[in-house]
Design a protein around this motif. Structure first.
Motif, PDB file in Angstrom:
ATOM      1  N   GLY A 368       0.806  -1.214   0.000  1.00 36.50           N
ATOM      2  CA  GLY A 368       0.000   0.000   0.000  1.00 36.50           C
ATOM      3  C   GLY A 368       0.836   1.259   0.000  1.00 36.50           C
ATOM      4  N   ASN A 369       1.922   1.253   0.752  1.00 35.39           N
ATOM      5  CA  ASN A 369       2.799   2.415   0.794  1.00 35.39           C
ATOM      6  C   ASN A 369       3.443   2.686  -0.571  1.00 35.39           C
ATOM      7  OD1 ASN A 369       2.314   3.038   3.455  1.00 35.39           O
ATOM      8  ND2 ASN A 369       4.049   1.842   4.228  1.00 35.39           N
ATOM      9  N   TYR A 370       3.754   1.600  -1.269  1.00 36.52           N
ATOM     10  CA  TYR A 370       4.370   1.762  -2.595  1.00 36.52           C
ATOM     11  C   TYR A 370       3.408   2.435  -3.568  1.00 36.52           C
ATOM     12  CZ  TYR A 370       5.820   0.496  -7.313  1.00 36.52           C
ATOM     13  OH  TYR A 370       6.139   0.538  -8.650  1.00 36.52           O
ATOM     14  N   THR A 371       2.138   2.141  -3.465  1.00 32.34           N
ATOM     15  CA  THR A 371       1.154   2.685  -4.409  1.00 32.34           C
ATOM     16  C   THR A 371       0.620   4.051  -3.990  1.00 32.34           C
ATOM     17  OG1 THR A 371      -0.678   1.566  -3.274  1.00 32.34           O
ATOM     18  CG2 THR A 371       0.437   0.352  -5.047  1.00 32.34           C
ATOM     19  N   THR A 372       0.942   4.491  -2.766  1.00 28.99           N
ATOM     20  CA  THR A 372       0.366   5.741  -2.253  1.00 28.99           C
ATOM     21  C   THR A 372       0.674   6.944  -3.139  1.00 28.99           C
ATOM     22  OG1 THR A 372       0.440   4.955   0.024  1.00 28.99           O
ATOM     23  CG2 THR A 372       0.330   7.341  -0.304  1.00 28.99           C
ATOM     24  N   ASN A 373       1.904   7.038  -3.614  1.00 27.79           N
ATOM     25  CA  ASN A 373       2.329   8.216  -4.368  1.00 27.79           C
ATOM     26  C   ASN A 373       2.178   8.056  -5.883  1.00 27.79           C
ATOM     27  OD1 ASN A 373       3.098   9.575  -1.980  1.00 27.79           O
ATOM     28  ND2 ASN A 373       5.068   8.473  -1.966  1.00 27.79           N
ATOM     29  N   MET A 374       1.476   7.017  -6.300  1.00 28.06           N
ATOM     30  CA  MET A 374       1.286   6.815  -7.731  1.00 28.06           C
ATOM     31  C   MET A 374       0.240   7.780  -8.283  1.00 28.06           C
ATOM     32  SD  MET A 374       1.206   2.687  -8.277  1.00 28.06           S
ATOM     33  CE  MET A 374       2.666   1.685  -8.175  1.00 28.06           C
ATOM     34  N   THR A 375       0.383   8.108  -9.550  1.00 23.64           N
ATOM     35  CA  THR A 375      -0.683   8.835 -10.236  1.00 23.64           C
ATOM     36  C   THR A 375      -1.841   7.878 -10.501  1.00 23.64           C
ATOM     37  OG1 THR A 375       0.133   8.318 -12.450  1.00 23.64           O
ATOM     38  CG2 THR A 375       1.051  10.284 -11.358  1.00 23.64           C
ATOM     39  N   GLU A 376      -2.945   8.456 -10.908  1.00 19.27           N
ATOM     40  CA  GLU A 376      -4.117   7.612 -11.173  1.00 19.27           C
ATOM     41  C   GLU A 376      -3.830   6.610 -12.278  1.00 19.27           C
ATOM     42  OE1 GLU A 376      -8.842   8.054 -12.410  1.00 19.27           O
ATOM     43  OE2 GLU A 376      -7.674   9.827 -11.811  1.00 19.27           O
ATOM     44  N   ASP A 377      -3.168   7.046 -13.331  1.00 24.36           N
ATOM     45  CA  ASP A 377      -2.850   6.136 -14.440  1.00 24.36           C
ATOM     46  C   ASP A 377      -1.874   5.053 -13.987  1.00 24.36           C
ATOM     47  OD1 ASP A 377      -4.511   7.486 -16.120  1.00 24.36           O
ATOM     48  OD2 ASP A 377      -2.909   8.695 -17.030  1.00 24.36           O
ATOM     49  N   GLU A 378      -0.859   5.451 -13.188  1.00 28.62           N
ATOM     50  CA  GLU A 378       0.108   4.467 -12.694  1.00 28.62           C
ATOM     51  C   GLU A 378      -0.573   3.425 -11.823  1.00 28.62           C
ATOM     52  OE1 GLU A 378       4.227   7.135 -12.477  1.00 28.62           O
ATOM     53  OE2 GLU A 378       2.833   7.087 -10.760  1.00 28.62           O
ATOM     54  N   TYR A 379      -1.470   3.888 -10.946  1.00 34.98           N
ATOM     55  CA  TYR A 379      -2.150   2.936 -10.059  1.00 34.98           C
ATOM     56  C   TYR A 379      -3.069   2.009 -10.859  1.00 34.98           C
ATOM     57  CZ  TYR A 379      -4.831   0.948  -6.260  1.00 34.98           C
ATOM     58  OH  TYR A 379      -5.421   0.071  -5.390  1.00 34.98           O
ATOM     59  N   THR A 380      -3.715   2.563 -11.893  1.00 37.10           N
ATOM     60  CA  THR A 380      -4.584   1.724 -12.738  1.00 37.10           C
ATOM     61  C   THR A 380      -3.761   0.637 -13.419  1.00 37.10           C
ATOM     62  OG1 THR A 380      -6.138   3.541 -13.107  1.00 37.10           O
ATOM     63  CG2 THR A 380      -6.165   1.722 -14.694  1.00 37.10           C
ATOM     64  N   ASN A 381      -2.617   1.001 -13.968  1.00 37.59           N
ATOM     65  CA  ASN A 381      -1.765   0.019 -14.631  1.00 37.59           C
ATOM     66  C   ASN A 381      -1.252  -1.029 -13.644  1.00 37.59           C
ATOM     67  OD1 ASN A 381      -2.043   1.317 -17.104  1.00 37.59           O
ATOM     68  ND2 ASN A 381      -0.249   2.635 -16.763  1.00 37.59           N
ATOM     69  N   PHE A 382      -0.858  -0.572 -12.444  1.00 38.98           N
ATOM     70  CA  PHE A 382      -0.381  -1.508 -11.422  1.00 38.98           C
ATOM     71  C   PHE A 382      -1.485  -2.485 -11.031  1.00 38.98           C
ATOM     72  CE2 PHE A 382      -0.150  -2.673  -6.939  1.00 38.98           C
ATOM     73  CZ  PHE A 382       1.095  -3.274  -6.873  1.00 38.98           C
ATOM     74  N   SER A 383      -2.677  -1.970 -10.783  1.00 44.10           N
ATOM     75  CA  SER A 383      -3.787  -2.819 -10.349  1.00 44.10           C
ATOM     76  C   SER A 383      -4.155  -3.840 -11.407  1.00 44.10           C
ATOM     77  CB  SER A 383      -5.009  -1.957 -10.003  1.00 44.10           C
ATOM     78  OG  SER A 383      -4.738  -1.106  -8.911  1.00 44.10           O
ATOM     79  N   GLU A 384      -4.208  -3.383 -12.665  1.00 43.03           N
ATOM     80  CA  GLU A 384      -4.585  -4.297 -13.741  1.00 43.03           C
ATOM     81  C   GLU A 384      -3.586  -5.428 -13.873  1.00 43.03           C
ATOM     82  OE1 GLU A 384      -5.019  -1.956 -17.227  1.00 43.03           O
ATOM     83  OE2 GLU A 384      -7.034  -1.226 -16.695  1.00 43.03           O
ATOM     84  N   SER A 385      -2.346  -5.161 -13.568  1.00 44.30           N
ATOM     85  CA  SER A 385      -1.319  -6.190 -13.669  1.00 44.30           C
ATOM     86  C   SER A 385      -1.250  -7.037 -12.407  1.00 44.30           C
ATOM     87  CB  SER A 385       0.039  -5.543 -13.937  1.00 44.30           C
ATOM     88  OG  SER A 385       1.073  -6.512 -13.928  1.00 44.30           O
ATOM     89  N   PHE A 386      -1.043  -6.390 -11.264  1.00 43.67           N
ATOM     90  CA  PHE A 386      -0.832  -7.098 -10.002  1.00 43.67           C
ATOM     91  C   PHE A 386      -2.065  -7.909  -9.600  1.00 43.67           C
ATOM     92  CE2 PHE A 386      -1.066  -7.324  -5.373  1.00 43.67           C
ATOM     93  CZ  PHE A 386       0.191  -7.809  -5.024  1.00 43.67           C
ATOM     94  N   TYR A 387      -3.222  -7.254  -9.523  1.00 45.95           N
ATOM     95  CA  TYR A 387      -4.409  -7.934  -9.002  1.00 45.95           C
ATOM     96  C   TYR A 387      -5.020  -8.899 -10.006  1.00 45.95           C
ATOM     97  CZ  TYR A 387      -4.080  -4.867  -4.999  1.00 45.95           C
ATOM     98  OH  TYR A 387      -3.626  -4.227  -3.882  1.00 45.95           O
ATOM     99  N   LYS A 388      -4.849  -8.621 -11.284  1.00 49.71           N
ATOM    100  CA  LYS A 388      -5.311  -9.579 -12.284  1.00 49.71           C
ATOM    101  C   LYS A 388      -4.543 -10.890 -12.151  1.00 49.71           C
ATOM    102  CE  LYS A 388      -5.750 -10.327 -17.266  1.00 49.71           C
ATOM    103  NZ  LYS A 388      -5.513  -9.744 -18.625  1.00 49.71           N
ATOM    104  N   ASP A 389      -3.221 -10.773 -12.021  1.00 50.92           N
ATOM    105  CA  ASP A 389      -2.403 -11.985 -11.869  1.00 50.92           C
ATOM    106  C   ASP A 389      -2.680 -12.674 -10.552  1.00 50.92           C
ATOM    107  OD1 ASP A 389      -1.350 -11.373 -14.302  1.00 50.92           O
ATOM    108  OD2 ASP A 389       0.575 -10.631 -13.545  1.00 50.92           O
ATOM    109  N   TYR A 390      -2.860 -11.875  -9.474  1.00 44.99           N
ATOM    110  CA  TYR A 390      -3.137 -12.488  -8.173  1.00 44.99           C
ATOM    111  C   TYR A 390      -4.483 -13.207  -8.181  1.00 44.99           C
ATOM    112  CZ  TYR A 390      -4.551 -13.076  -3.355  1.00 44.99           C
ATOM    113  OH  TYR A 390      -5.007 -13.602  -2.186  1.00 44.99           O
ATOM    114  N   ASN A 391      -5.491 -12.616  -8.782  1.00 47.75           N
ATOM    115  CA  ASN A 391      -6.803 -13.264  -8.839  1.00 47.75           C
ATOM    116  C   ASN A 391      -6.748 -14.567  -9.617  1.00 47.75           C
ATOM    117  OD1 ASN A 391      -8.063 -11.294  -7.302  1.00 47.75           O
ATOM    118  ND2 ASN A 391      -8.661 -10.064  -9.088  1.00 47.75           N
ATOM    119  N   ALA A 392      -5.974 -14.571 -10.712  1.00 48.50           N
ATOM    120  CA  ALA A 392      -5.830 -15.815 -11.480  1.00 48.50           C
ATOM    121  C   ALA A 392      -5.108 -16.872 -10.654  1.00 48.50           C
ATOM    122  CB  ALA A 392      -5.071 -15.537 -12.773  1.00 48.50           C
ATOM    123  N   TYR A 393      -4.062 -16.443  -9.923  1.00 50.27           N
ATOM    124  CA  TYR A 393      -3.313 -17.362  -9.063  1.00 50.27           C
ATOM    125  C   TYR A 393      -4.200 -17.914  -7.959  1.00 50.27           C
ATOM    126  CZ  TYR A 393      -0.496 -18.455  -4.928  1.00 50.27           C
ATOM    127  OH  TYR A 393       0.017 -19.040  -3.803  1.00 50.27           O
TER     128      TYR A 393
END
Length: 688
Positions: A368-393
């Motif tokens: 959470g701390n790593y994502t705190t200072n992200m821009t909206e676009d950066e956080y969207t890209n991170f979420s689409e990658s990180f949580y998509k892969d985690y949900n599949a796992y």
């Protein structure tokens, strides 16, 4: 500095005592996901360690000291030898054991799941006398508390069992009653066994009913905890009670248990069992009330009990630990999404000997701390990658790891063995025993984290040692199991989805179950009942919320590869009918009559010549119909208000028996006895 603060937080939590040894699923998955089952404790130390290290199980230990029984006196029971398959018996019309015979002709018995395995019910009869406990609670020890500004009553309640001389039907009447216990009844020769379900009145009382007009207590047995279920087989009563937070001391009904008589679920860290209730399984001699044997088993409120003529089975559902899943994913794959300094911190946290909860909190905060200072676009890209892969796992792991263990208790010796099936078991009708084999249907993928496309059911067949010897996978893929019924070597299965398939599965070869046939249905079904070797009735619902209707269907399954719906009866849209309590369902094979208890009406059908005909509706005003019983030519219909007696030859009502109703204190007669005004005056303060 930021990560030093995280570390300090973790260490403070450790000092606070919120730590026990915890682990994470290793990257190479050393834990064997199939290494699940039940085992017994060997000593008090082992029991205490289990309670201390099992997290959610801590509360199972009471403040009482452990039993002082010699833990070395008993050892884990050996698994019984395999039972060789026998020739399958013919399917009888009274498959569920709903009829008997006597000097006054045929009479109905409790509708049960397995023939010969009696179940407790509110109505029992021997073909001459009827014993009935309505769902009514009578007040006693009524006390008016008149020592305050607002008087009030307090009182206890009890249930009453009415004893009815049923014959001749025209003059049938209540001849006596029992007020000490009631609600769950059995008949065992000349004994009426009653089980109280109230926590403060936890008793089993057997009454000598040689003279039904004057029942006498033959024996009584107090028990701890809450009544769960029971079965009567021959002269043995198999009784199950549960205790929340009461595993210690190891005693039940005055019997001291050895530690090897207490069984608990085990499995790899990544999956954990539901384990919040202790079940006590006891065998009682119905003639004396003596406790022949008791064992304890740690389970949960979701535990399901199935009893055959020879064994009792209890389930434990195992589900993946979502916190461990998250930690494993981040530790193994986090470098694909997180910077190196964050991953170093996470690796450091994972190396500590901390609880899973503490690690999860620290790692989640770091992400959470790593994502705190992200821009909206950066956080969207991170979420689409990180949580998509985690949900599949996590979805894939849930499908692989979801299990249900089944504990088998030999009813003669109380020897214990266990096995498992994939996924979750729906209810007790999903299990059956035949020729020494346990047959089970379970569903995998019914989880909010998984896609509906992963939903599937599996038929598993386990031998006497609880080893899986045959499976049929991908049954009704993408569909929910609604109703199951085993009849001989055929499993009848109905699902809940568009089209609502009716599937027949051949179980005659334990090592190779297979689909026999399938048909599409209109509506869903809650209960299936065999009325002959080739005819079934299904009770369920059709339509949506705008035109919801109850239906009763008749099926011909003489050709399993092509089952046929012969006839359908639709109830009126405003009629609510349910057989979720299958004890309220009665089949009279000699007269081809079926009686369904629904709301305030008993529906009496004739099923003959492949047709369903409504013969009679017995309406009970201002009361629910709960049961029906036939004796000879007479039908008795029970509600909490009355018993209606009909002649089944002309359907004329012959008699009505009124049930004594509870009289509660009349609160309308209580008035304030104080002299002060009820509402404050202008001179009195008003408090919020």
């Amino acid at each position: 500095m930021k990560y030093k603060m995280h570390t300090l937080l973790v260490l403070c939590l450790v000092i606070a005592g919120a730590v026990f040894a915890g682990g994470c699923l290793s990257a190479d998955k050393d834990d064997d996901l199939n290494n699940v089952g039940m085992t017994s404790f060997k000593s008090e130390k082992e029991l205490q360690n289990y309670l201390e290290n099992s997290g959610s199980l801590n509360y199972l230990s009471s403040t009482s000291s452990a039993s002082s029984s010699d833990s070395s006196a008993k050892v884990t029971a050996e698994v019984p030898q395999a039972v060789m398959p026998e020739e399958e018996a013919d399917i009888a019309v009274n498959e569920a054991g709903v009829s008997g015979g006597g000097e006054y002709g045929d009479y109905s018995q409790t509708n049960v799941q397995i023939a010969g395995v009696d179940e407790a019910d509110i109505v029992k009869t021997d073909g001459k006398i009827i014993y009935y406990t309505p769902n009514l609670y009578y007040p006693t020890n009524v006390t008016l508390h008149n020592d305050s500004k607002y008087p009030y009553y307090t009182y206890d309640t009890y249930r009453m069992t009415f004893i009815i001389n049923a014959l001749p039907a025209a003059t049938a009447s209540i001849i006596s009653n029992i007020t000490e216990t009631g609600g769950s009844l059995y008949l065992a020769d000349d004994l009426l066994i009653t089980i109280s379900t109230a926590y403060k009145e936890s008793k089993i009382i057997a009454y000598d009913i040689t003279d039904p007009a004057a029942p006498k207590v033959a024996w009584e047995q107090e028990y701890e905890g809450y009544y769960v279920d029971s079965r009567l087989i021959g002269d043995k009563l198999y009784f199950v009670a549960s205790e929340y937070g009461g595993i210690l001391p190891l005693t039940f009904m005055g019997r001291e248990l050895a530690y090897s008589d207490c069984y608990y679920p085990y499995g790899p860290d990544i999956i954990r069992p539901d384990a919040d209730v202790t079940y006590f399984i006891t065998k009682l001699d119905t003639k004396t009330g003596d406790n022949d044997k008791t064992i304890a088993l740690i389970g949960s409120y979701s535990t399901i009990m199935f009893v055959s003529g020879d064994n009792m089975y209890l389930t434990n559902y195992y589900y993946p630990d979502t916190q461990l899943m998250y930690l494993d994913f981040v530790e193994s794959n986090g470098s694909n999404y997180l910077p190196s300094d964050t991953m170093r911190y996470i690796k450091k946290v994972m190396g500590y000997d901390l609880s899973t909860r503490i690690k999860y909190m620290a790692v989640s905060e770091a992400v959470g701390n790593y994502t705190t200072n992200m821009t909206e676009d950066e956080y969207t890209n991170f979420s689409e990658s990180f949580y998509k892969d985690y949900n599949a796992y996590s979805s894939a792991l849930i499908i692989e790891a979801e299990k249900t263990t089944i504990t088998k208790i030999n009813l003669e010796t109380f020897d214990v063995a266990s096995g498992f099936v994939p996924g979750r078991i729906n209810d007790k009708f999903a299990m059956d025993e035949n020729s020494g084999y346990l047959r089970v249907i379970s569903t995998v993928g019914d989880n909010y984290r998984t896609e509906e496309s992963t939903l599937r059911s599996t038929v598993s067949i386990l031998n006497a040692e609880m080893e899986t010897v045959g499976t049929l996978d991908n049954v009704a893929a993408g569909e929910y199991i609604q109703t199951t019924r085993y009849i001989g070597n055929t499993l009848y299965l109905m699902t809940y989805t568009d089209g609502d398939p009716f599937i027949l599965i051949d179980l005659s070869n334990p090592e190779s179950p297979s689909v026999l046939g399938e048909m599409k249905l209109e509506g869903t079904y809650s209960y299936i009942y065999p009325i002959s070797d080739t005819l079934l009735v299904g009770f369920g619902y059709t339509g949506d919320w705008r035109d919801w209707r109850t239906k009763l269907s008749l099926y011909d399954v003489s050709n399993p590869e092509n089952p046929v719906e012969l006839d359908v009866f639709y109830f009126n849209a405003d009629e609510y009918v349910s057989v979720y309590d299958y004890h309220g369902f009665t089949w009279n094979a000699a007269r081809n009559l079926m009686i369904v208890s629904g709301s305030d009406t008993a529906y009496i059908f004739e099923i003959k010549d492949n047709e369903i005909t409504l013969m009679k509706e017995d309406i009970h005003k201002d009361s629910y119909v709960v049961r029906s019983v036939y004796i000879g030519d007479n039908l008795y219909v029970f509600s909490n208000l009355e018993i209606h007696i009909y002649s089944m030859t002309n359907w004329q009502r012959m008699n009505t028996i009124s049930i004594e109703q509870p009289v509660y204190p009349d609160y309308g007669t209580i008035y304030p006895t104080h002299d002060d005004p009820i509402y404050p005056t202008r001179d009195e303060p008003v408090y919020a």
